[in-house]
Design an enzyme around this catalytic site. Structure first.
Site, mmCIF file in Angstrom:
data_model
loop_
_atom_site.group_PDB
_atom_site.id
_atom_site.type_symbol
_atom_site.label_atom_id
_atom_site.label_comp_id
_atom_site.label_asym_id
_atom_site.label_seq_id
_atom_site.Cartn_x
_atom_site.Cartn_y
_atom_site.Cartn_z
ATOM 1 N N HIS A 18 0.846 -1.205 0.000
ATOM 2 C CA HIS A 18 0.000 0.000 0.000
ATOM 3 C C HIS A 18 0.881 1.256 0.000
ATOM 4 O O HIS A 18 0.616 2.205 -0.737
ATOM 5 C CB HIS A 18 -0.895 0.030 1.249
ATOM 6 C CG HIS A 18 -1.921 -1.058 1.309
ATOM 7 N ND1 HIS A 18 -2.088 -1.859 2.411
ATOM 8 C CD2 HIS A 18 -2.845 -1.477 0.401
ATOM 9 C CE1 HIS A 18 -3.079 -2.717 2.193
ATOM 10 N NE2 HIS A 18 -3.558 -2.509 0.978
ATOM 11 N N ARG A 92 -2.317 -6.218 -8.504
ATOM 12 C CA ARG A 92 -1.242 -7.186 -8.282
ATOM 13 C C ARG A 92 -1.261 -8.317 -9.291
ATOM 14 O O ARG A 92 -0.235 -8.884 -9.607
ATOM 15 C CB ARG A 92 -1.382 -7.808 -6.878
ATOM 16 C CG ARG A 92 -0.988 -6.881 -5.768
ATOM 17 C CD ARG A 92 -1.527 -7.378 -4.451
ATOM 18 N NE ARG A 92 -2.990 -7.307 -4.447
ATOM 19 C CZ ARG A 92 -3.748 -7.507 -3.389
ATOM 20 N NH1 ARG A 92 -3.206 -7.844 -2.260
ATOM 21 N NH2 ARG A 92 -5.056 -7.398 -3.467
ATOM 22 N N SER A 130 -2.918 -7.933 2.833
ATOM 23 C CA SER A 130 -3.174 -7.791 4.268
ATOM 24 C C SER A 130 -3.646 -9.121 4.856
ATOM 25 O O SER A 130 -3.280 -9.466 5.978
ATOM 26 C CB SER A 130 -4.231 -6.721 4.519
ATOM 27 O OG SER A 130 -3.815 -5.491 4.005
#
Ligand code: ADP
Length: 164
Positions: A18, A92, A130
């Site tokens: 991030h 991604r 995450s």
């Protein structure tokens, strides 16, 4: 007109992936707002307040970054309220692409004034999420290489308080 971008996400926690997107976005936009929103599909480890404080700390070296944290709403509506006419999302993989494309089309339908801009995750962070971080940390794995130091610290404390 200054270019203001909103980077929305759940950031539970805010990772180096991030941070990399935010750092690159600050070079493209005049102002970058990190919008920490509750994702109704995910169970959060950190509270909105905790995430706000931690993300502030992790991005304090960046001049043109501000942070807001709130319950989820319609992202384009929140963006417009904040004067942001761009949304930033990170990509991604193909999986991200398909998911993000659907959301971007929907947002475009809802508000044509708000343009979504995708930044490719850099190679070093393209497998980082995450949720994987939370899974590793839960079993006491070392997640330090993937998190800003302040967030790694908070993660350790969170895991400790859970074990007690
Ligand atoms: P959300 O719940 O909205 O998907 P996340 O916090 O998981 O929130 O992600 C916010 C944004 O950051 C998404 O666009 C996601 O694709 C992007 N992102 C997440 N991890 C990375 C990473 N390692 N590198 C680049 N972008 C990422």
């Amino acid at each position: 007109m200054s270019k203001i971008a909103l980077f929305p996400g759940s950031f539970d926690p805010f990772t180096n992936g991030h941070l990399n997107i935010v750092e690159r976005a600050t070079k493209i936009f005049d102002q970058v707002i990190i919008g920490i929103f509750t994702n109704t599909n995910k169970t959060a480890l950190f509270s909105l307040e905790e995430k706000l404080e931690l993300t502030k700390e992790a991005t304090k070296h960046l001049e043109n970054v501000t942070i807001v944290a709130q319950e989820a709403g319609l992202t384009v509506t929140i963006a417009q309220k904040m004067g942001a006419n761009f949304l930033i999302r990170g990509l991604r993989s193909i999986k991200d692409y398909e998911y993000e494309r659907d959301i971007a089309f929907m947002n475009q339908h809802l508000n044509q004034e708000v343009e979504t801009v995708f930044l490719l995750a850099d190679n070093a962070h393209s497998s980082l999420s995450s949720s994987v971080i939370k899974e590793i940390a839960q079993f006491s794995g070392d997640v330090a290489p993937f998190l800003p130091p302040i967030i790694n610290q908070a993660m350790k404390e969170k895991m400790k308080s859970r074990d007690e």
